[in-house]
Design an enzyme around this catalytic site. Structure first.
Site, PDB file in Angstrom:
ATOM      1  N   ASP A 287       6.868   1.619   3.501  1.00 51.05           N
ATOM      2  CA  ASP A 287       6.461   3.006   3.745  1.00 51.05           C
ATOM      3  C   ASP A 287       7.457   3.866   4.524  1.00 51.05           C
ATOM      4  O   ASP A 287       7.769   4.979   4.121  1.00 51.05           O
ATOM      5  CB  ASP A 287       5.133   3.035   4.512  1.00 51.05           C
ATOM      6  CG  ASP A 287       4.032   2.258   3.826  1.00 51.05           C
ATOM      7  OD1 ASP A 287       4.315   1.545   2.848  1.00 51.05           O
ATOM      8  OD2 ASP A 287       2.876   2.358   4.254  1.00 51.05           O
TER       9      ASP A 287
ATOM     10  N   TYR B 227       7.514  -1.617  11.781  1.00 50.71           N
ATOM     11  CA  TYR B 227       7.040  -1.663  10.395  1.00 50.71           C
ATOM     12  C   TYR B 227       8.171  -2.003   9.422  1.00 50.71           C
ATOM     13  O   TYR B 227       8.641  -3.141   9.420  1.00 50.71           O
ATOM     14  CB  TYR B 227       6.344  -0.330  10.093  1.00 50.71           C
ATOM     15  CG  TYR B 227       5.208  -0.418   9.098  1.00 50.71           C
ATOM     16  CD1 TYR B 227       4.303  -1.466   9.108  1.00 50.71           C
ATOM     17  CD2 TYR B 227       5.030   0.584   8.140  1.00 50.71           C
ATOM     18  CE1 TYR B 227       3.257  -1.524   8.197  1.00 50.71           C
ATOM     19  CE2 TYR B 227       3.971   0.543   7.225  1.00 50.71           C
ATOM     20  CZ  TYR B 227       3.103  -0.514   7.251  1.00 50.71           C
ATOM     21  OH  TYR B 227       2.064  -0.565   6.361  1.00 50.71           O
ATOM     22  N   TRP B 228       8.664  -1.062   8.613  1.00 54.07           N
ATOM     23  CA  TRP B 228       9.696  -1.383   7.626  1.00 54.07           C
ATOM     24  C   TRP B 228      11.091  -0.930   8.064  1.00 54.07           C
ATOM     25  O   TRP B 228      11.986  -0.788   7.229  1.00 54.07           O
ATOM     26  CB  TRP B 228       9.333  -0.755   6.271  1.00 54.07           C
ATOM     27  CG  TRP B 228       8.174  -1.467   5.635  1.00 54.07           C
ATOM     28  CD1 TRP B 228       6.854  -1.118   5.705  1.00 54.07           C
ATOM     29  CD2 TRP B 228       8.224  -2.670   4.863  1.00 54.07           C
ATOM     30  NE1 TRP B 228       6.079  -2.028   5.012  1.00 54.07           N
ATOM     31  CE2 TRP B 228       6.890  -2.991   4.480  1.00 54.07           C
ATOM     32  CE3 TRP B 228       9.260  -3.513   4.440  1.00 54.07           C
ATOM     33  CZ2 TRP B 228       6.574  -4.104   3.715  1.00 54.07           C
ATOM     34  CZ3 TRP B 228       8.938  -4.619   3.670  1.00 54.07           C
ATOM     35  CH2 TRP B 228       7.609  -4.911   3.313  1.00 54.07           C
TER      36      TRP B 228
ATOM     37  N   TRP C 258      -5.706  -3.697  -1.542  1.00 53.67           N
ATOM     38  CA  TRP C 258      -4.365  -3.156  -1.795  1.00 53.67           C
ATOM     39  C   TRP C 258      -3.737  -3.878  -2.973  1.00 53.67           C
ATOM     40  O   TRP C 258      -3.886  -5.091  -3.118  1.00 53.67           O
ATOM     41  CB  TRP C 258      -3.483  -3.311  -0.555  1.00 53.67           C
ATOM     42  CG  TRP C 258      -3.361  -2.048   0.243  1.00 53.67           C
ATOM     43  CD1 TRP C 258      -2.301  -1.174   0.245  1.00 53.67           C
ATOM     44  CD2 TRP C 258      -4.316  -1.497   1.160  1.00 53.67           C
ATOM     45  NE1 TRP C 258      -2.553  -0.125   1.094  1.00 53.67           N
ATOM     46  CE2 TRP C 258      -3.784  -0.297   1.673  1.00 53.67           C
ATOM     47  CE3 TRP C 258      -5.585  -1.898   1.598  1.00 53.67           C
ATOM     48  CZ2 TRP C 258      -4.453   0.500   2.591  1.00 53.67           C
ATOM     49  CZ3 TRP C 258      -6.259  -1.112   2.506  1.00 53.67           C
ATOM     50  CH2 TRP C 258      -5.688   0.075   2.999  1.00 53.67           C
ATOM     51  N   ASN C 259      -2.984  -3.139  -3.768  1.00 49.57           N
ATOM     52  CA  ASN C 259      -2.463  -3.598  -5.051  1.00 49.57           C
ATOM     53  C   ASN C 259      -1.522  -4.802  -4.936  1.00 49.57           C
ATOM     54  O   ASN C 259      -1.832  -5.903  -5.412  1.00 49.57           O
ATOM     55  CB  ASN C 259      -1.775  -2.386  -5.689  1.00 49.57           C
ATOM     56  CG  ASN C 259      -1.221  -2.617  -7.064  1.00 49.57           C
ATOM     57  OD1 ASN C 259      -0.769  -3.698  -7.390  1.00 49.57           O
ATOM     58  ND2 ASN C 259      -1.231  -1.572  -7.875  1.00 49.57           N
ATOM     59  N   TRP C 260      -0.350  -4.602  -4.294  1.00 41.97           N
ATOM     60  CA  TRP C 260       0.594  -5.730  -4.309  1.00 41.97           C
ATOM     61  C   TRP C 260       0.160  -6.820  -3.344  1.00 41.97           C
ATOM     62  O   TRP C 260       0.437  -8.001  -3.577  1.00 41.97           O
ATOM     63  CB  TRP C 260       2.039  -5.296  -4.169  1.00 41.97           C
ATOM     64  CG  TRP C 260       2.594  -4.802  -2.863  1.00 41.97           C
ATOM     65  CD1 TRP C 260       1.967  -4.104  -1.892  1.00 41.97           C
ATOM     66  CD2 TRP C 260       3.958  -4.968  -2.429  1.00 41.97           C
ATOM     67  NE1 TRP C 260       2.844  -3.811  -0.874  1.00 41.97           N
ATOM     68  CE2 TRP C 260       4.074  -4.320  -1.173  1.00 41.97           C
ATOM     69  CE3 TRP C 260       5.090  -5.578  -2.968  1.00 41.97           C
ATOM     70  CZ2 TRP C 260       5.265  -4.282  -0.451  1.00 41.97           C
ATOM     71  CZ3 TRP C 260       6.276  -5.536  -2.257  1.00 41.97           C
ATOM     72  CH2 TRP C 260       6.362  -4.897  -1.012  1.00 41.97           C
ATOM     73  N   ASP C 261      -0.588  -6.482  -2.302  1.00 44.19           N
ATOM     74  CA  ASP C 261      -1.166  -7.511  -1.437  1.00 44.19           C
ATOM     75  C   ASP C 261      -2.005  -8.481  -2.267  1.00 44.19           C
ATOM     76  O   ASP C 261      -1.893  -9.706  -2.130  1.00 44.19           O
ATOM     77  CB  ASP C 261      -2.077  -6.882  -0.377  1.00 44.19           C
ATOM     78  CG  ASP C 261      -1.318  -6.076   0.654  1.00 44.19           C
ATOM     79  OD1 ASP C 261      -1.197  -6.537   1.792  1.00 44.19           O
ATOM     80  OD2 ASP C 261      -0.845  -4.973   0.317  1.00 44.19           O
TER      81      ASP C 261
ATOM     82  N   GLU D 106       1.379  -9.721  10.370  1.00 43.78           N
ATOM     83  CA  GLU D 106       1.797  -8.867   9.260  1.00 43.78           C
ATOM     84  C   GLU D 106       3.300  -8.988   9.028  1.00 43.78           C
ATOM     85  O   GLU D 106       3.767  -9.065   7.894  1.00 43.78           O
ATOM     86  CB  GLU D 106       1.413  -7.423   9.583  1.00 43.78           C
ATOM     87  CG  GLU D 106       1.638  -6.428   8.465  1.00 43.78           C
ATOM     88  CD  GLU D 106       1.104  -5.037   8.801  1.00 43.78           C
ATOM     89  OE1 GLU D 106       1.177  -4.167   7.916  1.00 43.78           O
ATOM     90  OE2 GLU D 106       0.622  -4.810   9.932  1.00 43.78           O
TER      91      GLU D 106
ATOM     92  N   GLN E   5       1.855   0.976  -6.520  1.00 38.85           N
ATOM     93  CA  GLN E   5       2.627   0.087  -5.638  1.00 38.85           C
ATOM     94  C   GLN E   5       3.460  -0.860  -6.487  1.00 38.85           C
ATOM     95  O   GLN E   5       3.251  -0.948  -7.693  1.00 38.85           O
ATOM     96  CB  GLN E   5       1.674  -0.695  -4.705  1.00 38.85           C
ATOM     97  CG  GLN E   5       1.736  -0.228  -3.274  1.00 38.85           C
ATOM     98  CD  GLN E   5       0.900  -1.061  -2.315  1.00 38.85           C
ATOM     99  OE1 GLN E   5       0.017  -1.816  -2.719  1.00 38.85           O
ATOM    100  NE2 GLN E   5       1.159  -0.925  -1.037  1.00 38.85           N
TER     101      GLN E   5
ATOM    102  N   TYR F  45      -6.650  -2.467   7.509  1.00 30.79           N
ATOM    103  CA  TYR F  45      -6.579  -2.246   6.056  1.00 30.79           C
ATOM    104  C   TYR F  45      -7.875  -2.771   5.430  1.00 30.79           C
ATOM    105  O   TYR F  45      -7.919  -3.897   4.932  1.00 30.79           O
ATOM    106  CB  TYR F  45      -5.394  -2.999   5.451  1.00 30.79           C
ATOM    107  CG  TYR F  45      -4.033  -2.644   6.014  1.00 30.79           C
ATOM    108  CD1 TYR F  45      -3.453  -1.403   5.766  1.00 30.79           C
ATOM    109  CD2 TYR F  45      -3.313  -3.573   6.770  1.00 30.79           C
ATOM    110  CE1 TYR F  45      -2.193  -1.086   6.264  1.00 30.79           C
ATOM    111  CE2 TYR F  45      -2.051  -3.265   7.266  1.00 30.79           C
ATOM    112  CZ  TYR F  45      -1.500  -2.018   7.012  1.00 30.79           C
ATOM    113  OH  TYR F  45      -0.243  -1.720   7.499  1.00 30.79           O
TER     114      TYR F  45
END
Length: 418
Positions: free
Chosen positions: A160, A346-347, A32-35, A390, A100, A28
């Site tokens: 995601d 991941y999610w 990144w926005n919320w990061d 992560e 985000q 990445y």
């Protein structure tokens, strides 16, 4: 100072690219926005100047209509797909065309309070940016005034490839105008990442909205994916509470009344999404008109922003305990054992430190300090054992995905140091 705090700070230095922080190198390589909002809260504990800078760099990418995009491409990199040429957003600074979860105002309040007296002048432009973004959410993503904001792309959720999207995303074609040239699986084991067919659908959506010139009303009309999402809406409400607080702090009484009205509308709308039979809140698929009943972490995030009746809060906590039973690391992002459960992908199952951070705040808010402490200990122990990964396999405890991860470092500081 604890050795892990020192390492967390070192990761933030390593991931600094000149006033903004990348989530991790190569996988990445942009902002990144919320990061960045979570990272700014980490910096706020020991370097408020750098915390402000993180937020200031993020709003360099804000659009004229108020949207803060999910990625700001401050400088080129060829290690990530899709890059600016795929997004085709035609902004001065290249950005993605979607957003985000709006953690920004939550971070801004924490940074402002950490900075102490004299910080108002630096805070006001960021406050104005946050207010413009909140107005965008309610106009662009809730044009019918329901109080629930909708996502037009799974990436906007931050979760995601969550099982929450399986039904809605299956309706999106896998055909694309853009060659899908994945870079993520060159950095991380493919078994931990979204599948190729997910990516084809993700890029189909990007193509669809780029063809609309990224106009919000046209996108709303053409969107093949449209979900009024409970996690994003709950985060928006918490951010709205913090924004309202800042408005009052700065004597912006008209702003405060406007924000309070948004918050009241959303509070009622979230409560209407409570499903006692599931012991959690649900999103709504706006295309089918049906509840999104997939069992994911999103259904518990309203703990963060609502003062719930005791029976509802107790039911949520009991359900979360049932999900976590026998796991090495809580809290799983998908209910263990269901069809969509994949503890390393991941999610679709892993535990994430930032989700736990939000849930811990929710437990405290709703009178469950013992549940907060249990989840805090589980998260801290996972990071101390496996490093700043992560996310974590909740069954084995293994650190997965990208390593040396910025928001995991920031979460650790908040959970171990405050």
């Amino acid at each position: 100072m604890n050795v892990h705090i020192t390492e967390a700070k070192r990761i933030l230095v390593a991931n600094d690219r000149g006033g903004y922080t990348v989530p991790t190198d190569r996988l990445y390589p942009f902002q990144w926005n919320w990061d960045s909002a979570f990272v700014a809260m980490g910096f706020a504990l020991y370097d408020t100047d750098r915390a402000y800078r993180e937020l200031e760099r993020l709003i360099e990418g804000q659009w004229a209509d108020g949207m803060i995009p999910h990625i700001v491409f401050h400088q080129p990199s060829d290690t990530y797909f899709p890059g600016p040429n795929v997004w085709r957003t035609r902004h001065t600074i290249p950005t993605s065309g979607i957003t985000q979860p709006p953690v920004f105002a939550i971070a801004l309040r924490k940074v402002f309070e950490a900075a102490g007296s004299g910080a108002e002048a630096r805070t006001l432009p960021l406050y104005e940016a946050a207010l413009k973004w909140h107005r965008w959410w309610y106009s662009a993503r809730d044009p019918e005034g329901t109080g629930l904001v909708a996502l037009l792309h799974p990436w906007e959720s931050g979760s995601d490839n969550s099982p929450a999207w399986d039904i809605a995303l299956a309706r999106v074609p896998t055909t694309t105008d853009t060659p899908v040239v994945r870079k993520d699986t060159g950095h991380v084991n493919a078994s931990m990442r979204p599948r190729d067919e997910d990516y084809n659908r993700f890029i189909h959506l990007v193509d669809t909205y780029a063809a609309c010139g990224w106009d919000p009303a046209m996108q709303w009309g053409k969107a093949p994916f449209k979900v009024a999402e409970i996690q994003t809406t709950a985060i928006l409400l918490k951010a709205g509470e913090d924004l309202e607080h800042l408005a009052r702090e700065f004597g912006r009484t008209e702003d405060a009344a406007e924000i309070a009205a948004f918050n009241d509308l959303t509070r009622k709308a979230i409560l209407a999404q409570w499903r006692p039979a599931l012991s959690r809140f649900v999103s709504r698929d706006l295309i089918s008109g049906e509840d999104v009943e997939a069992a994911t972490q999103a259904g518990f995030i309203p703990l963060l922003s609502l003062d719930l009746e005791k029976n509802i809060a107790d039911a949520l906590v009991d359900e979360m305990k049932a999900w976590s039973k026998g796991l090495k690391v809580a809290f799983p992002t998908t209910k263990p054992g269901i069809a969509g459960w994949e503890p390393k992908r991941y999610w679709r199952g892993p535990a994430w430190a930032i989700i736990n951070w939000l849930l811990i705040d929710g437990f405290k808010r709703n009178g469950h300090p013992e549940a907060a402490e249990e989840l805090r200990r589980s998260t801290v122990a996972a990071i101390e054992a496996e490093g700043f990964a992560e996310y974590f396999d909740p069954v084995t405890g293994e650190g997965c995905g990208g390593l040396g991860f910025s928001w995991t470092a920031a979460a650790y500081m908040w959970l171990a140091w405050t």
